[in-house]
Every structure is written in C-alpha cells, then in structure tokens.
Design a protein around this motif. Structure first.
Motif, PDB file in Angstrom:
ATOM      1  N   VAL A  11      34.960  53.975  25.969  1.00 10.49           N
ATOM      2  CA  VAL A  11      35.490  53.823  27.322  1.00 10.49           C
ATOM      3  C   VAL A  11      35.668  52.334  27.632  1.00 10.49           C
ATOM      4  O   VAL A  11      34.754  51.531  27.394  1.00 10.49           O
ATOM      5  N   ALA A  12      36.828  51.962  28.171  1.00 13.52           N
ATOM      6  CA  ALA A  12      37.093  50.582  28.578  1.00 13.52           C
ATOM      7  C   ALA A  12      36.875  50.461  30.082  1.00 13.52           C
ATOM      8  O   ALA A  12      37.568  51.113  30.873  1.00 13.52           O
ATOM      9  N   LEU A  13      35.901  49.647  30.477  1.00 16.46           N
ATOM     10  CA  LEU A  13      35.569  49.498  31.891  1.00 16.46           C
ATOM     11  C   LEU A  13      36.303  48.307  32.503  1.00 16.46           C
ATOM     12  O   LEU A  13      36.564  47.304  31.837  1.00 16.46           O
ATOM     13  N   ALA A  14      36.592  48.409  33.782  1.00 19.89           N
ATOM     14  CA  ALA A  14      37.200  47.300  34.516  1.00 19.89           C
ATOM     15  C   ALA A  14      36.155  46.222  34.764  1.00 19.89           C
ATOM     16  O   ALA A  14      34.956  46.480  34.800  1.00 19.89           O
ATOM     17  N   LYS A  15      36.619  44.976  34.968  1.00 22.35           N
ATOM     18  CA  LYS A  15      35.714  43.851  35.198  1.00 22.35           C
ATOM     19  C   LYS A  15      35.959  43.208  36.565  1.00 22.35           C
ATOM     20  O   LYS A  15      35.539  42.095  36.812  1.00 22.35           O
ATOM     21  N   GLY A  16      36.603  43.913  37.448  1.00 22.75           N
ATOM     22  CA  GLY A  16      37.150  43.293  38.650  1.00 22.75           C
ATOM     23  C   GLY A  16      36.181  42.817  39.698  1.00 22.75           C
ATOM     24  O   GLY A  16      36.544  42.015  40.544  1.00 22.75           O
ATOM     25  N   GLU A  17      34.931  43.292  39.725  1.00 23.97           N
ATOM     26  CA  GLU A  17      34.039  42.960  40.849  1.00 23.97           C
ATOM     27  C   GLU A  17      32.834  42.123  40.428  1.00 23.97           C
ATOM     28  O   GLU A  17      31.821  42.087  41.126  1.00 23.97           O
ATOM     29  N   THR A  18      32.957  41.408  39.313  1.00 22.45           N
ATOM     30  CA  THR A  18      31.802  40.669  38.820  1.00 22.45           C
ATOM     31  C   THR A  18      31.369  39.546  39.761  1.00 22.45           C
ATOM     32  O   THR A  18      30.224  39.126  39.743  1.00 22.45           O
ATOM     33  N   ARG A  19      32.255  39.030  40.593  1.00 22.33           N
ATOM     34  CA  ARG A  19      31.917  37.932  41.497  1.00 22.33           C
ATOM     35  C   ARG A  19      32.010  38.351  42.967  1.00 22.33           C
ATOM     36  O   ARG A  19      32.301  37.551  43.843  1.00 22.33           O
ATOM     37  N   SER A  20      31.757  39.596  43.237  1.00 18.37           N
ATOM     38  CA  SER A  20      31.833  40.113  44.605  1.00 18.37           C
ATOM     39  C   SER A  20      30.682  39.608  45.468  1.00 18.37           C
ATOM     40  O   SER A  20      29.641  39.190  44.963  1.00 18.37           O
ATOM     41  N   ASP A  21      30.872  39.708  46.785  1.00 22.39           N
ATOM     42  CA  ASP A  21      29.791  39.484  47.739  1.00 22.39           C
ATOM     43  C   ASP A  21      29.079  40.814  47.937  1.00 22.39           C
ATOM     44  O   ASP A  21      29.520  41.667  48.712  1.00 22.39           O
ATOM     45  N   TRP A  22      27.960  40.988  47.259  1.00 20.70           N
ATOM     46  CA  TRP A  22      27.249  42.260  47.290  1.00 20.70           C
ATOM     47  C   TRP A  22      26.344  42.398  48.506  1.00 20.70           C
ATOM     48  O   TRP A  22      25.789  43.482  48.731  1.00 20.70           O
ATOM     49  N   MET A  23      26.208  41.341  49.299  1.00 22.60           N
ATOM     50  CA  MET A  23      25.369  41.421  50.495  1.00 22.60           C
ATOM     51  C   MET A  23      26.139  41.944  51.708  1.00 22.60           C
ATOM     52  O   MET A  23      25.524  42.299  52.713  1.00 22.60           O
ATOM     53  N   ARG A  24      27.436  41.980  51.624  1.00 17.93           N
ATOM     54  CA  ARG A  24      28.216  42.435  52.777  1.00 17.93           C
ATOM     55  C   ARG A  24      28.098  43.950  52.930  1.00 17.93           C
ATOM     56  O   ARG A  24      27.828  44.669  51.966  1.00 17.93           O
ATOM     57  N   ARG A  25      28.305  44.411  54.138  1.00 18.92           N
ATOM     58  CA  ARG A  25      28.331  45.841  54.417  1.00 18.92           C
ATOM     59  C   ARG A  25      29.471  46.118  55.388  1.00 18.92           C
ATOM     60  O   ARG A  25      29.665  45.348  56.329  1.00 18.92           O
ATOM     61  N   PRO A  26      30.244  47.183  55.188  1.00 10.44           N
ATOM     62  CA  PRO A  26      30.159  48.105  54.047  1.00 10.44           C
ATOM     63  C   PRO A  26      30.772  47.488  52.791  1.00 10.44           C
ATOM     64  O   PRO A  26      31.633  46.603  52.871  1.00 10.44           O
ATOM     65  N   LEU A  27      30.328  47.978  51.639  1.00 11.23           N
ATOM     66  CA  LEU A  27      30.951  47.587  50.386  1.00 11.23           C
ATOM     67  C   LEU A  27      32.291  48.284  50.239  1.00 11.23           C
ATOM     68  O   LEU A  27      32.503  49.385  50.762  1.00 11.23           O
ATOM     69  N   SER A  28      33.206  47.641  49.529  1.00 11.27           N
ATOM     70  CA  SER A  28      34.537  48.217  49.346  1.00 11.27           C
ATOM     71  C   SER A  28      34.496  49.356  48.331  1.00 11.27           C
ATOM     72  O   SER A  28      33.534  49.497  47.558  1.00 11.27           O
ATOM     73  N   ALA A  29      35.560  50.141  48.321  1.00 17.72           N
ATOM     74  CA  ALA A  29      35.656  51.249  47.362  1.00 17.72           C
ATOM     75  C   ALA A  29      35.616  50.742  45.928  1.00 17.72           C
ATOM     76  O   ALA A  29      34.997  51.355  45.049  1.00 17.72           O
ATOM     77  N   SER A  30      36.271  49.601  45.664  1.00 17.38           N
ATOM     78  CA  SER A  30      36.274  49.061  44.303  1.00 17.38           C
ATOM     79  C   SER A  30      34.891  48.547  43.915  1.00 17.38           C
ATOM     80  O   SER A  30      34.483  48.673  42.750  1.00 17.38           O
ATOM     81  N   GLN A  31      34.147  47.988  44.871  1.00 15.13           N
ATOM     82  CA  GLN A  31      32.781  47.576  44.586  1.00 15.13           C
ATOM     83  C   GLN A  31      31.907  48.775  44.236  1.00 15.13           C
ATOM     84  O   GLN A  31      31.105  48.731  43.294  1.00 15.13           O
ATOM     85  N   LEU A  32      32.035  49.843  44.994  1.00 19.59           N
ATOM     86  CA  LEU A  32      31.230  51.042  44.750  1.00 19.59           C
ATOM     87  C   LEU A  32      31.545  51.649  43.385  1.00 19.59           C
ATOM     88  O   LEU A  32      30.644  52.083  42.662  1.00 19.59           O
ATOM     89  N   GLU A  33      32.830  51.657  43.027  1.00 20.41           N
ATOM     90  CA  GLU A  33      33.214  52.201  41.728  1.00 20.41           C
ATOM     91  C   GLU A  33      32.656  51.348  40.590  1.00 20.41           C
ATOM     92  O   GLU A  33      32.125  51.857  39.598  1.00 20.41           O
TER      93      GLU A  33
END
Length: 364
Positions: A129-151
């Motif tokens: 399986v090839a996984l996406a790498k798109g959220e490696t530098r996200s702000d994980w402290m924010r709420r709500p998290l985005s759909a792409s962050q959750l995925e």
C-alpha cells in the motif's frame, strides 16, 4: 472508519470491550508538537485494536488519566513505529510509558527488511500500500482537525497489525524475537530514566578544535543549558545556541560584567540569564576532569576503528542485518575508548556482545 474520541468514559468503554474480546495487542501512534518547547506536546493519540480505529483527543480533561491504565497494561502489547519521541510524549502527558513495546522500525532492521525505514516505506514493503505524505507538518493542536488530517492520522495505525504479523513471523523464524524484546526494553528504559547525556560536548564537531580547558568550559555550558531548557520547557537552542556556547568556551569573559557586555552585543544571547550563566561558566563540575576529549582520531586509532568496522560489516552481512544495526561507528569508538579500562559499552551489551566480542576482542 476512524472514530473521534473526546470523552474519557467512551475510551474506557472501548478498552473494556477489547478486554472482553480477548484483544492482546494494539497499534499505537501519536501526533505531537515540539517546535517551541523542550518536551513534546501530545496532540493526538491513534489506536488500532481489532476493528476499532480510534483518534483520541488528549487535550480533553481526564483523557490522559483514562489512557494511563491501557498504556501500562502488561498484558496488552503496544505495536508502534519508531517510538522514541512518542514515548517521551506519553511520559510527559500521561506519566507512564507504553509497555510492553513492539517497535516495527527496530523489528524491520533486525529481520533484515531494512534499517531506519520510515512508516510509509515499511507499509509499502510489507503490504504494497502506498500512503500519502500530505500532513506531516500539520498543526495538530488545532481543533477541529481537518478531514485530511484525520485520514492521515488513521493511516498511521491502520497497517501496524499487518506489519506486526509479518515481522513477528520473520523474527520468530530467525530466532531473533529476544533481540527485539531486548532492544525495545532498552528503548523504554532509556526514556524512563531520562538521564541527560553525560558528555554532550562529544557530539559537537566544533568541540574538536577546543583545547582541554575550553572543552571543560563547553561541558559546563551545555549541561547548564540542558537544565535551563528542561525547567523552562524551551528548546535548547533558545537558551544558548551551539555557536555562542563554543564562542564563550573559547574566550570566556573575565568577570560577570564582561559577560553581560558580551551578551548585550549578541542579539541571540540569553541576556536575562546572565547571572546564572556566569555561575555555570565559572563553577567547575565535580566530574569534568573525567570527561573524554572530543578530538580527531590519530592514524593508529583510525586503523583500529577500520578493522573493527570491517569485522562488524562482515558479521552483519552474515546475519543479513543492515549497516549500523549491529554496531554504529559511535558505539565502536566508545568500545575503543573504554577498552583500556576493560569497559564494554552498554549499547553493545546483550545479544550484540554475544555476536561481536569473539570477533572484536582480538582486534582490540
């Protein structure tokens, strides 16, 4: 589908259901933030248990307490990938460490799959399986998290069980499960002890260009910096960066007034900590005369290191282990350094010593 959990009671219900179903291992991961702090701030906990994929919000009051019994449960194996910083985050947020641990990065190296593999590469190697790498530098402290962050967060635990099953079978067939248990236990023990590096100057290349007295001053500064960073929960470089530490060690001011003038002339310096810095700078450490010197190896030492590296490389090839897994350059340098005193580095103890001592003892 992943389930967002922001209720400690709901988490406890899931944990109880796992116990009732006889689940004895979980996939576990975290997202944390460490850009402006010394300690990682736990921002999200991902758990895969059976058919459950849970995204747990540790910012909710009471959630850390709800996580604690699960993390410490000796009958529940925690499958994690490259867990070292996640362990620190759990220790700071929950006061306990996930035990027992099966680290899939360590397991992949010991099984000969690859050394230092990232999660995406290991998932592809094991599952295809090839996984996406798109959220490696996200702000994980924010709420709500985005759909792409959750995925992205869910993907980080979704494949851990398949990886575990493949690597556990491989290690079992190779007779190396005890190697893995020992390395994982040592990783957890290292985080649990939380001992600062005793000789931090040795990891700074620029220290090699300082004489013995200057290196002792640098050691004082680096230890002081670590204490200040921990106490204030700020990155070490925010307290005193490496360049300024070396400059101070090379030409220490004559007195506190001169130090203050030196600090005032440098915008990145810890001017408000001048009094504490002077005390650290001018106070000898009780063990500083025991400190090994950072230096460039001479030709004899280089030849000895090369002989050891060649022997380790040959043995690694015979065992099918990636370079650096059996013994890193730094571990071998420590072996050479301690050999005169009959010391064997702790990092090379256990199963590594069994593999290496018969080969390396004659070369030393």
């Amino acid at each position: 589908m992943p389930v967002w959990l922001d209720s400690p009671d709901a988490l406890q219900q899931h944990i109880a259901a796992w116990a009732a179903a006889g689940i004895d291992r979980i996939g576990l991961d975290t997202e944390f933030v460490r850009e402006r702090t010394y300690w990682p701030q736990l921002a999200l906990v991902q758990i895969a248990a059976g058919d459950d994929i849970l995204l747990v919000d540790p910012l909710v009051p009471g959630m850390a307490e709800a996580l604690r019994p699960m993390l410490a449960d000796p009958g529940l194996l925690k499958v994690m990938h490259s867990a070292s910083e996640d362990l620190v985050a759990f220790k700071q947020a929950c006061g306990v460490l996930p035990m027992p641990l099966f680290d899939t990065q360590i397991a992949a190296a010991l099984a000969g799959v690859g050394g230092g593999l990232g999660y995406q590469k290991l998932v592809q190697a094991i599952t295809g399986v090839a996984l996406a790498k798109g959220e490696t530098r996200s702000d994980w402290m924010r709420r709500p998290l985005s759909a792409s962050q959750l995925e992205y967060a869910a993907d980080d635990v979704l494949h851990l069980d398949a990886i575990y099953l493949a690597l556990e079978a491989k290690l079992s067939a190779q007779g190396r499960l005890d190697w893995l248990r020992a390395d994982c236990a040592r990783l957890v023990a290292g985080v649990a002890s939380d001992e600062p590096e005793r000789w931090p100057h040795l990891s700074m290349r620029s220290a090699q260009f300082l004489d013995a007295a200057e290196q002792r001053i640098l050691l004082r500064l680096l230890r002081w910096r670590d204490v200040q960073a921990r106490a204030s929960d700020k990155p070490r470089s925010w307290i005193l960066d490496n360049e300024l530490a070396v400059e101070l060690a090379r030409k220490p001011p004559a007195d506190e007034i001169a130090l203050q003038a030196w600090l005032d002339a440098r915008p990145k310096s810890p001017r408000k900590l001048a009094a504490r810095l002077w005390q650290a700078l001018s106070t000898p450490l009780p063990d500083e005369t025991d400190a090994p010197l950072a230096r460039t190896a001479d030709d004899t030492e280089k030849k000895k290191l090369k002989r050891l590296q060649d022997a380790v490389s040959q043995r690694s090839s015979e065992l099918g282990l990636p370079d650096g897994v059996l013994a890193s350059r730094r571990w071998l340098e420590a072996l050479i350094e301690g050999h005169a005193n009959g010391a064997w580095p702790e990092a090379l103890d256990g199963w590594r010593r069994e593999q290496l001592q018969p080969l390396l003892a004659p070369l030393l």
